[in-house]
Design an enzyme around this catalytic site. Structure first.
Site, short mmCIF file in Angstrom:
data_model
loop_
_atom_site.label_atom_id
_atom_site.label_comp_id
_atom_site.label_asym_id
_atom_site.label_seq_id
_atom_site.Cartn_x
_atom_site.Cartn_y
_atom_site.Cartn_z
N CYS A 63 1.82 26.94 23.86
CA CYS A 63 2.33 25.62 24.19
C CYS A 63 1.11 24.74 24.40
O CYS A 63 0.07 25.21 24.88
CB CYS A 63 3.14 25.73 25.48
SG CYS A 63 3.65 24.16 26.20
N TRP A 122 1.90 30.24 27.42
CA TRP A 122 0.46 29.96 27.49
C TRP A 122 0.25 28.48 27.14
O TRP A 122 0.29 28.10 25.99
CB TRP A 122 -0.27 30.86 26.49
CG TRP A 122 -1.75 30.75 26.45
CD1 TRP A 122 -2.51 29.68 26.04
CD2 TRP A 122 -2.69 31.78 26.80
NE1 TRP A 122 -3.83 29.99 26.12
CE2 TRP A 122 -3.99 31.26 26.58
CE3 TRP A 122 -2.56 33.09 27.27
CZ2 TRP A 122 -5.14 32.01 26.81
CZ3 TRP A 122 -3.71 33.83 27.50
CH2 TRP A 122 -4.99 33.28 27.27
N ASP A 123 0.03 27.68 28.17
CA ASP A 123 0.01 26.22 28.00
C ASP A 123 -1.43 25.70 27.87
O ASP A 123 -2.40 26.40 28.20
CB ASP A 123 0.69 25.60 29.23
CG ASP A 123 1.30 24.24 28.96
OD1 ASP A 123 1.02 23.66 27.90
OD2 ASP A 123 2.06 23.75 29.83
N MET A 124 -1.58 24.47 27.43
CA MET A 124 -2.90 23.83 27.29
C MET A 124 -2.65 22.33 27.21
O MET A 124 -2.12 21.83 26.23
CB MET A 124 -3.56 24.33 26.01
CG MET A 124 -5.04 24.09 25.93
SD MET A 124 -5.45 22.43 25.44
CE MET A 124 -5.39 22.55 23.67
N ARG A 158 -4.94 14.57 32.99
CA ARG A 158 -4.01 15.24 33.89
C ARG A 158 -4.78 15.91 35.04
O ARG A 158 -4.49 17.05 35.42
CB ARG A 158 -3.16 16.28 33.14
CG ARG A 158 -1.79 16.48 33.75
CD ARG A 158 -1.08 17.70 33.17
NE ARG A 158 0.29 17.77 33.66
CZ ARG A 158 0.99 18.87 33.76
NH1 ARG A 158 0.49 20.03 33.40
NH2 ARG A 158 2.22 18.85 34.21
N ASP A 212 7.55 18.84 24.11
CA ASP A 212 8.04 18.54 25.46
C ASP A 212 9.26 17.62 25.41
O ASP A 212 9.89 17.38 26.43
CB ASP A 212 6.93 17.86 26.28
CG ASP A 212 6.04 18.88 26.96
OD1 ASP A 212 6.38 20.08 26.93
OD2 ASP A 212 5.00 18.48 27.50
N TRP A 231 2.39 13.14 21.25
CA TRP A 231 3.07 13.94 22.27
C TRP A 231 4.54 13.50 22.32
O TRP A 231 4.84 12.32 22.31
CB TRP A 231 2.40 13.72 23.64
CG TRP A 231 3.08 14.43 24.75
CD1 TRP A 231 3.12 15.77 24.96
CD2 TRP A 231 3.84 13.82 25.80
NE1 TRP A 231 3.87 16.04 26.09
CE2 TRP A 231 4.32 14.86 26.63
CE3 TRP A 231 4.16 12.50 26.12
CZ2 TRP A 231 5.11 14.62 27.75
CZ3 TRP A 231 4.94 12.25 27.24
CH2 TRP A 231 5.41 13.31 28.04
N ASP A 249 7.88 28.45 35.42
CA ASP A 249 6.88 27.56 34.82
C ASP A 249 5.79 27.20 35.83
O ASP A 249 5.59 27.90 36.83
CB ASP A 249 7.60 26.31 34.24
CG ASP A 249 6.91 25.75 33.02
OD1 ASP A 249 5.91 25.04 33.19
OD2 ASP A 249 7.35 26.03 31.89
N ASP A 250 5.12 26.11 35.59
CA ASP A 250 3.97 25.65 36.38
C ASP A 250 4.31 25.56 37.88
O ASP A 250 5.43 25.20 38.25
CB ASP A 250 3.61 24.25 35.84
CG ASP A 250 2.25 23.79 36.28
OD1 ASP A 250 1.61 24.48 37.07
OD2 ASP A 250 1.84 22.71 35.80
C1 DGJ Z 1 3.46 21.08 29.56
C2 DGJ Z 1 4.50 21.95 28.93
O1 DGJ Z 1 4.73 21.57 27.61
C3 DGJ Z 1 5.77 21.89 29.76
O2 DGJ Z 1 6.78 22.61 29.13
C4 DGJ Z 1 5.46 22.44 31.11
O3 DGJ Z 1 5.14 23.80 31.02
C5 DGJ Z 1 4.33 21.65 31.74
N1 DGJ Z 1 3.19 21.56 30.88
C6 DGJ Z 1 3.92 22.26 33.05
O4 DGJ Z 1 2.83 21.66 33.59
#
Ligand code: DGJ
Length: 730
Positions: A527, A478-480, A444, A549, A200, A367-368
């Site tokens: 993402c 679209w995050d994970m 997380r 990130d 990461w 974002d989030d």
């Molecule tokens: C991980 C993503 O890579 C970030 O850019 C951001 O969107 C955070 N998650 C939000 O929780």
């Protein structure tokens, strides 16, 4: 492009644009691998099969042909248990508990075009004259196992797409223990193995090692392609460099657990393979059922690593990525994550968007933190309804405030997850991946929804679609954000539990297919904590990925350079963020942060309202410059000039397909006093053309720029950079 079949010699000669791939079926019915490399003409190629008699430790399958041992035969899809002791490409357990099978040629078919892969992402054609496909059918007579090896060659690309279908044509239940997407045997081991590995915030660093006897491989057991390894390996022939020599790359179009590598055997041949990771994998095949492997894309280049990368880029931009955005330049965005994290309200968002609009930015991304009760990362994933505390007038109101500024609006989701503290979890505690009675390990503070389940798939499609239909949203991130543990599904029987990880991927692909096709006007960016799932599987559904990130300009040199080995620059999100950088604490100039981010899908990820007037001017210039060069950055040919893995300076450039324009980025990390005289050579230009260096009165010959080079810029201070634009003089 063509597939030639020489019946007399039992030989298939596959020809892509400038690549040949030759298969010979031995008289015993084994498909042997004879050649992969620069295109050759198609005559008498069965003589490429060289067999040498070996000691009895490599048993012969035919008593009258002692030189034929499966242990030494270069093969296309080897098994284990009847004289090949090397890494098998497949392994199947029969109803009697044994695992020995013997696949022999039955028939073949040559098709015009390229069939799709049921439920899986894959390269495609738009018309049947763009490719031809060979399907070789093999069968194990004893069990009825039938295996169809598929090879597609493209007219316009130096690529071969391989995949495999395994069919239970017998009467007993089969258990697939392994089913790679490709395997082939290179005649020697004089190669370096290149892999893209990291962590990461340190994704896809380039690592090379000389092949040695034994197994050398990379793999993911994390339930996704992962930050740690990428589903890609390349073999660099002795002496091959960035620009010269034979390079052979294989990339898996898949986003889950994989393995890729090489086994060098006792005779110094090198077996190259890639596919779903057999570790913790099992797939039950009842009579009549079939299993489709993901696709492997094979690219050979005689023009070094750079040539291989450009072939991958061209193919993926044109025939992997789909949808309206495939051929469209991508908007410049501002994302509020590093600006506010969870701490925002509608006014703050509008203020950032307004500042962005004044600077020429085109898209605002929320974002989030906009849903459920998500003031930190401990809650609410799965509760996809707007947080009225933060956005009292709802999403529609916020979107229209941003749209009134003449900015587009984008939104973040993490659809595959569920927080134990959420309404969704209260209602459906069994919807996550879990094993009954065991701890549900959190990462997380979240668990993973069991996407192998149809009800979960439908829930995600509905929840995301409801939000996307509620307001004019034109972009989705679209995050994970975690890897899989306790991999199991409440709905699967005991003997199918080890199918869960792959069923998850099939479910995810289905969900993404349904959502992206229902909202074709939305640009989707995938993402996974940055680049934890940067792979060709995701790119099939979502044309771009958040690269990492880590937004530090210096760290990004290696990350973006490494990513470009396979993936096109148009697939990489790259943002200017605040200093000191939030991930590594480094302070770099706004200019350098801009110059590095300009080499991707450009954006900002900081509080734009805090810029000084001087900074605003710099940003306006960066934005204006990107608008002028983005067609080159996103759709031009990419050339790596200086590697951050080999020295203090990094340089790369983009050249338009007609070679009339070029954009060069040069970054120097640490300064040395009294530097030596140095030049760096450009690439990909037309030697016969003259090029004007924009912003100067100077004109240079393309030949001069490529053969003599440009003087290395002299900087004062660390983390310095410069960009150059060249336009062919009329
Ligand atoms: C991980 C993503 O890579 C970030 O850019 C951001 O969107 C955070 N998650 C939000 O929780």
């Amino acid at each position: 492009m063509t597939i030639l079949y020489d019946q007399q010699r039992s030989l298939f000669h596959l020809q892509a644009k400038d690549t040949s791939y030759v298969i010979h079926v031995t008289k015993e019915g084994y498909p042997a691998h004879l050649y992969w490399g620069k295109k050759i003409r198609g005559t008498q190629l069965d003589r490429l099969l060289e067999l040498k008699e070996r000691a009895s430790f490599s048993p012969s399958t035919e008593l009258d042909r002692l030189a034929l041992s499966l242990d030494t035969l270069p093969q296309e899809y080897p098994g284990y248990g009847n004289s090949d002791f090397r890494m098998p490409a497949y392994q199947v357990m029969l109803a009697d508990g044994t695992t020995v099978t013997d696949l022999r040629y039955v028939s073949h078919e040559i098709l015009q075009g390229k069939p799709g892969l049921a439920g899986l992402p894959a390269t495609y054609v738009e018309s049947d004259d763009e490719a031809q496909t060979l399907e070789l059918t093999l069968k194990d007579e004893w069990s009825g196992l039938t295996v169809i090896l598929s090879y597609s060659v493209f007219e316009g690309f130096d690529a071969i797409a391989r995949s495999v279908r395994l069919v239970n044509g017998g009467s007993g239940t089969l258990q697939l223990k392994r089913a790679f997407s490709m395997s082939l045997d290179m005649p020697n081991d004089q190669f370096e193995l290149l892999q893209l590995s990291g962590a990461w915030t340190r994704e896809r660093h380039v690592h090379k090692r000389k092949l040695v006897p034994g197994l050398q491989s990379v793999e993911s057991r994390r339930g996704s392609s992962s930050h740690m390894q990428n589903p890609f390996v390349a073999l660099l022939a002795e002496g091959a460099t960035e620009d010269h020599g034979d390079v052979y790359g294989v990339n898996l179009v898949y986003s889950g657990n994989f393995t890729a590598g090489v086994e060098v055997d006792q005779f110094h041949t090198a077996r190259l393979f890639i596919g779903i990771n057999p570790f913790d994998f099992n797939w039950k095949l009842e009579p009549g059922e079939q299993f489709q492997t993901p696709e492997a894309v094979l690219v050979h280049s005689e023009n070094g690593l750079g040539g291989m990368s450009r072939s991958f880029h061209d193919l993926y931009r044109a025939r992997l990525i789909r949808g309206a955005f495939r051929d469209q330049t991508r908007p410049i965005l501002v994302n509020n994550w590093e600006a506010t994290y969870f701490n925002f309200n509608a006014d703050k968002i509008e203020a950032i968007a307004k500042a962005g609009q004044e600077l020429g930015i085109e898209l605002f991304v929320l974002d989030d933190g906009w849903f459920g009760k998500r003031d930190n990362d401990t809650t609410s994933l799965g509760d996809w309804f707007v947080d009225r505390d933060k956005l009292p007038n709802g999403l529609e109101d916020l979107v229209s405030r941003v749209k009134r500024l003449d900015m587009q609006f984008g939104l973040w989701f993490e659809p595959e997850m569920i927080s134990p503290v959420s309404e969704l979890y209260k209602a459906h505690p069994d919807w996550c991946l879990h094993l009954e009675g065991r701890r549900r390990t959190q990462a997380r503070h979240q668990l993973i929804l069991d996407l192998s389940r149809k009800d979960v798939q439908d829930y995600i499609v509905q929840a995301v679609s409801d939000i996307l239909s509620s307001a004019p949203i034109t972009y989705v991130k679209w995050d994970m954000n975690r890897n899989m543990t306790e991999i199991g599904s409440a709905l699967l029987p005991a003997d199918r539990q080890r199918e869960t990880a792959h069923r998850y991927m099939l479910g995810l692909y289905d969900v993404m297919e349904r959502i992206t096709s229902a909202f074709p006007h939305i640009l989707f960016e995938s993402c996974s904590g940055g680049g934890g799932r940067f792979d060709a599987g995701m790119l099939y559904y979502m044309p771009q990925t958040w690269t990492s990130d880590n937004t530090d300009a210096v760290s990004r040199l290696k990350i973006q350079y490494g990513t470009s080995i396979v993936y096109p620059v148009s697939s990489m999100g790259a943002h200017v963020s605040a200093v000191p950088n939030h991930q590594v604490g480094r302070i770099t100039s706004l200019e350098t942060r801009g110059n590095v981010a300009l080499s991707g899908n450009f954006g900002y990820e900081l509080d734009l309202t805090r810029f000084t007037d001087e900074e605003k001017e710099t940003v306006k210039e960066q934005v204006a410059l990107y608008k002028e060069v983005r067609h080159l950055v996103q759709f031009g040919d990419f050339y790596r000039l200086l590697s951050p893995f080999e020295g203090n300076d990094t340089a790369w450039m983009f050249v338009s397909k007609d070679k009339s324009e070029a954009f060069v980025v040069y970054v120097s990390v640490l300064q040395e006093p009294n530097p030596k005289l140095n030049r760096f050579r450009l690439k990909g230009l037309d030697a016969g053309l003259d090029y004007r260096m924009e912003g100067t009165d100077s004109t240079y010959g393309g030949d001069e720029l490529m053969y003599a080079g440009l003087a290395t810029p002299q900087f004062h201070g660390d983390y310095a950079s410069r960009v150059y634009r060249f336009t062919a003089a009329k």
